[in-house]
Design a protein around this motif. Sequence first.
Motif, mmCIF file in Angstrom:
data_model
loop_
_atom_site.group_PDB
_atom_site.id
_atom_site.type_symbol
_atom_site.label_atom_id
_atom_site.label_comp_id
_atom_site.label_asym_id
_atom_site.label_seq_id
_atom_site.Cartn_x
_atom_site.Cartn_y
_atom_site.Cartn_z
ATOM 1 N N ALA A 25 -11.265 6.699 40.217
ATOM 2 C CA ALA A 25 -11.024 7.538 41.398
ATOM 3 C C ALA A 25 -11.350 5.344 42.158
ATOM 4 O O ALA A 25 -10.754 5.044 42.920
ATOM 5 N N ALA A 26 -12.481 4.807 41.668
ATOM 6 C CA ALA A 26 -11.968 3.169 42.033
ATOM 7 C C ALA A 26 -10.849 2.571 41.901
ATOM 8 O O ALA A 26 -10.664 1.429 42.639
ATOM 9 N N GLY A 27 -9.962 2.706 40.902
ATOM 10 C CA GLY A 27 -9.027 2.008 40.852
ATOM 11 C C GLY A 27 -7.480 3.125 42.140
ATOM 12 O O GLY A 27 -6.836 2.060 42.245
ATOM 13 N N ILE A 28 -7.754 4.079 41.992
ATOM 14 C CA ILE A 28 -7.149 4.328 43.140
ATOM 15 C C ILE A 28 -7.710 3.736 44.538
ATOM 16 O O ILE A 28 -6.690 3.641 45.440
ATOM 17 N N ALA A 29 -9.053 3.382 44.442
ATOM 18 C CA ALA A 29 -9.537 2.833 45.801
ATOM 19 C C ALA A 29 -8.850 1.374 46.112
ATOM 20 O O ALA A 29 -8.205 0.756 47.421
ATOM 21 N N ALA A 30 -8.608 0.369 45.073
ATOM 22 C CA ALA A 30 -8.114 -0.596 44.747
ATOM 23 C C ALA A 30 -6.994 -0.566 44.914
ATOM 24 O O ALA A 30 -6.576 -1.385 46.681
ATOM 25 N N ARG A 31 -6.231 0.110 45.179
ATOM 26 C CA ARG A 31 -4.842 0.367 44.852
ATOM 27 C C ARG A 31 -4.179 0.500 46.385
ATOM 28 O O ARG A 31 -3.782 0.123 47.488
ATOM 29 N N THR A 32 -4.885 2.231 46.839
ATOM 30 C CA THR A 32 -4.525 2.207 47.933
ATOM 31 C C THR A 32 -5.231 0.913 48.946
ATOM 32 O O THR A 32 -4.258 0.893 50.226
ATOM 33 N N GLY A 33 -5.999 0.864 48.800
ATOM 34 C CA GLY A 33 -6.831 0.173 49.749
ATOM 35 C C GLY A 33 -6.193 -1.601 50.361
ATOM 36 O O GLY A 33 -5.615 -2.469 50.913
ATOM 37 N N GLU A 34 -5.402 -2.030 49.110
ATOM 38 C CA GLU A 34 -3.635 -2.614 49.351
ATOM 39 C C GLU A 34 -3.200 -3.029 50.257
ATOM 40 O O GLU A 34 -2.693 -3.509 50.855
ATOM 41 N N TYR A 35 -2.767 -1.401 50.528
ATOM 42 C CA TYR A 35 -2.059 -0.856 50.922
ATOM 43 C C TYR A 35 -2.802 -0.276 52.844
ATOM 44 O O TYR A 35 -2.087 -0.416 53.559
ATOM 45 N N SER A 36 -3.729 -1.696 52.860
ATOM 46 C CA SER A 36 -4.885 -0.105 54.264
ATOM 47 C C SER A 36 -4.309 0.869 54.185
ATOM 48 O O SER A 36 -4.544 1.460 55.468
ATOM 49 N N ALA A 37 -4.303 1.572 52.923
ATOM 50 C CA ALA A 37 -4.282 3.376 52.513
ATOM 51 C C ALA A 37 -5.470 4.122 52.291
ATOM 52 O O ALA A 37 -6.154 3.212 51.824
ATOM 53 N N GLU A 38 -5.786 5.495 52.264
ATOM 54 C CA GLU A 38 -7.050 5.054 51.781
ATOM 55 C C GLU A 38 -6.428 7.195 51.072
ATOM 56 O O GLU A 38 -5.895 7.759 50.927
ATOM 57 N N LEU A 39 -8.148 7.645 49.416
ATOM 58 C CA LEU A 39 -7.086 8.308 49.170
ATOM 59 C C LEU A 39 -8.285 9.671 50.380
ATOM 60 O O LEU A 39 -9.545 9.678 50.131
ATOM 61 N N VAL A 40 -8.197 10.806 50.596
ATOM 62 C CA VAL A 40 -8.114 11.563 51.311
ATOM 63 C C VAL A 40 -8.651 12.868 51.152
ATOM 64 O O VAL A 40 -8.996 13.471 51.907
ATOM 65 N N GLY A 41 -8.134 12.957 49.864
ATOM 66 C CA GLY A 41 -8.567 14.611 49.901
ATOM 67 C C GLY A 41 -7.740 15.007 48.453
ATOM 68 O O GLY A 41 -7.485 14.262 47.392
ATOM 69 N N GLY A 42 -8.572 16.235 47.803
ATOM 70 C CA GLY A 42 -8.186 16.548 46.195
ATOM 71 C C GLY A 42 -8.476 17.927 46.475
ATOM 72 O O GLY A 42 -8.419 18.681 46.688
ATOM 73 N N ASP A 43 -8.721 18.272 44.809
ATOM 74 C CA ASP A 43 -8.809 19.152 44.525
ATOM 75 C C ASP A 43 -9.007 19.108 42.707
ATOM 76 O O ASP A 43 -8.634 17.986 41.681
ATOM 77 N N VAL A 44 -10.000 19.739 42.344
ATOM 78 C CA VAL A 44 -10.020 19.318 40.550
ATOM 79 C C VAL A 44 -10.728 20.527 40.455
ATOM 80 O O VAL A 44 -11.387 21.433 40.674
ATOM 81 N N THR A 45 -10.252 20.560 39.200
ATOM 82 C CA THR A 45 -10.745 22.129 38.210
ATOM 83 C C THR A 45 -10.554 21.111 36.708
ATOM 84 O O THR A 45 -9.705 19.838 36.076
ATOM 85 N N GLY A 46 -10.653 22.393 35.892
ATOM 86 C CA GLY A 46 -11.193 21.649 34.395
ATOM 87 C C GLY A 46 -9.423 22.457 33.936
ATOM 88 O O GLY A 46 -9.093 22.744 34.617
ATOM 89 N N GLY A 47 -9.528 21.787 32.245
ATOM 90 C CA GLY A 47 -8.304 21.882 32.291
ATOM 91 C C GLY A 47 -8.412 21.692 30.971
ATOM 92 O O GLY A 47 -9.000 20.235 30.531
ATOM 93 N N ASP A 48 -7.305 22.026 29.930
ATOM 94 C CA ASP A 48 -6.931 21.167 28.629
ATOM 95 C C ASP A 48 -6.731 19.692 28.166
ATOM 96 O O ASP A 48 -7.425 19.093 27.884
ATOM 97 N N THR A 49 -5.776 19.544 29.423
ATOM 98 C CA THR A 49 -5.460 18.392 29.594
ATOM 99 C C THR A 49 -6.132 17.227 30.806
ATOM 100 O O THR A 49 -5.897 17.776 31.648
ATOM 101 N N LEU A 50 -6.259 16.156 30.676
ATOM 102 C CA LEU A 50 -6.267 14.931 31.510
ATOM 103 C C LEU A 50 -5.015 15.002 32.554
ATOM 104 O O LEU A 50 -4.087 13.943 32.143
ATOM 105 N N ILE A 51 -4.445 15.475 33.826
ATOM 106 C CA ILE A 51 -3.712 15.808 34.802
ATOM 107 C C ILE A 51 -3.922 14.725 35.782
ATOM 108 O O ILE A 51 -5.765 15.327 36.266
ATOM 109 N N LEU A 52 -3.469 14.230 36.867
ATOM 110 C CA LEU A 52 -3.045 13.514 37.531
ATOM 111 C C LEU A 52 -2.170 13.433 38.596
ATOM 112 O O LEU A 52 -1.219 13.060 37.926
ATOM 113 N N SER A 53 -2.255 14.665 39.494
ATOM 114 C CA SER A 53 -1.457 14.989 40.687
ATOM 115 C C SER A 53 -1.195 14.163 41.920
ATOM 116 O O SER A 53 -2.336 14.881 42.773
ATOM 117 N N VAL A 54 -1.296 13.239 42.358
ATOM 118 C CA VAL A 54 -1.076 12.260 43.378
ATOM 119 C C VAL A 54 0.080 12.795 44.114
ATOM 120 O O VAL A 54 1.443 12.804 43.839
#
Lengths: 322, 322
Positions: free
Chosen positions: B112-141
């Motif tokens: 999340a810190a990496g997302i915040a830093a990179r979106t910040g370079e664009y004056s953008a931000e992480l505005v929401g999402g979803d979290v769930t358990g799962g067998d694999t680490l997956i980021l769907s952006v």
Amino acid sequence: MNPPPETDPTVGEVGERGVIEAIVAAAPSTRNGDDAAVLLNAAPNSRAVVATDMLIEGRHFSTTWSTAEEVGAKAITANFADIEAMGARPIAALLALSAPESTPVSFLRGVAAGIAARTGEYSAELVGGDVTGGDTLILSVTAIGSLGGNRPALTLDAARHGQQVVAHGNIGWSAAGFALLNHFGRADVPERFADLVTAHCAPTLTPGRGVVARATGATSMTDNSDGLVVDLRTLAHRSGVGVDIDSAAIAPAALLCEAAELLSVDPWTWVLTGGEDHTLLATTAGDTPSGFRTIGQVTRSDTVTVTVDGEAPAYDTGWVSF
Amino acid sequence: MNPPPETDPTVGEVGERGVIEAIVAAAPSTRNGDDAAVLLNAAPNSRAVVATDMLIEGRHFSTTWSTAEEVGAKAITANFADIEAMGARPIAALLALSAPESTPVSFLRGVAAGIAARTGEYSAELVGGDVTGGDTLILSVTAIGSLGGNRPALTLDAARHGQQVVAHGNIGWSAAGFALLNHFGRADVPERFADLVTAHCAPTLTPGRGVVARATGATSMTDNSDGLVVDLRTLAHRSGVGVDIDSAAIAPAALLCEAAELLSVDPWTWVLTGGEDHTLLATTAGDTPSGFRTIGQVTRSDTVTVTVDGEAPAYDTGWVSF
């Protein structure tokens, strides 16, 4: 998944381009086909509303029970309900998809057809996405909506003491369908419970119900995704209020009672903790919005946030992500 | 992932609420916290642009090599590059996340810190999402952008014979970094190749480069995600043209040549087929946009769609999803 017929290729055989072609053919959109999709010019004063929800096979859906079309339809309902719950109108969806190489292309075509059918009910469409190989079948859907006018969205923090709690749609039906599927398997669930099975495998939310609620004085809104008590408790916590539900207004329908008797369970577990109905729960300071019914009152905050007839609910757990 | 210290809880221990709190604390946004996020009022005449990309551990990134912050940053660059490639400005991101129960919360905080830093370079931000358990680490952006004015977006189908092919950013650097990581492991890659490693683990795209290209007469644009030849071939096919690249303009940089010699490979494989640089490739009828350089010409369509100095390229494969 049933084994594919001999002539039905797998995603490993047709590759990325073949998968995309199959999906786009089943869910066509003139906006699809580029790195990103450009949406329609928004109406004056409208704002974009976005939500995302990831569905993993074996956790959020089962291809043993559900058809491909139902899996696609459910993914859209789950996401569009979050848009409706803001009082906004769903206009588009994106699908990021992970599928094992052995997945039949026909299955993904079915998922896309289910997405196309359900988005079509909202005059929305699948405008883009991403496909990748992976060990598990995963649908990560993003819904985009349009919020018209200058009124605020129906967030979770605006319920106030004295307002009515209203609900649209069935409560506990998805959980009852799940219990029946778990007990009998899809083929052997008695035919009279078909509506409960559908409520689980491909739940529906009448398009526009959230917009109507916002237009007629609703203050806060959410969808019944994690369970009635859990979802109302989240809303109550965020608003700093309590909620008292009138048991008579949420009493299990005859069909639920019949299914519960057959399975020797208490139908109130389904009503109070079921979730996944993706129907709407709202608070309102005005008239009951069209299509909604009153199920309780917003109270002053108390140690027990959500009560039923003034007492702690008999069941109060809900969906657990981890 | 390194084993977490004793005091570092796992996502299974803190549950959904704990995970969401950790993410929101590391990537705060006033728009987050509801069923869906309401975005800013768009500027007059602007349109929303949306794109989504799913990243799976072991396929699209490796936590053996990459820090959590890099994983988050790369997920944003991959998605924002698709928005920039339309000539639009990224304004927001959504994150749907699947994580095994054993995942340390500190790792997700880092993502999340990496997302915040990179979106910040664009004056953008992480505005929401979803979290769930799962067998694999997956980021769907999902990335949301704003396309200003009435000019069309820079789609793949508008390159025309006689136009220049231009590029912004390094080409082949991510593939070189991957090869070095694969050979040495992160800790043992010689320090002088640090820029190549970063190009793979946390690629950057200068914010606003796509908007500049659109404003100065670019016609078609894409990002270098699947490989130079493959991405240009897709653009050429969609536009019904050919592309001839000038080898001198894309000749591997000295650093690439040095790494290639060390690993005994031909650096042209990285340049022509590498992908994952997420830098921009465009065609233009006007001046070379600021920050871009000319690398070739749009030609009439031929049997070999993409050529280098008029010949079939030495290497022409690319990223394969399945």
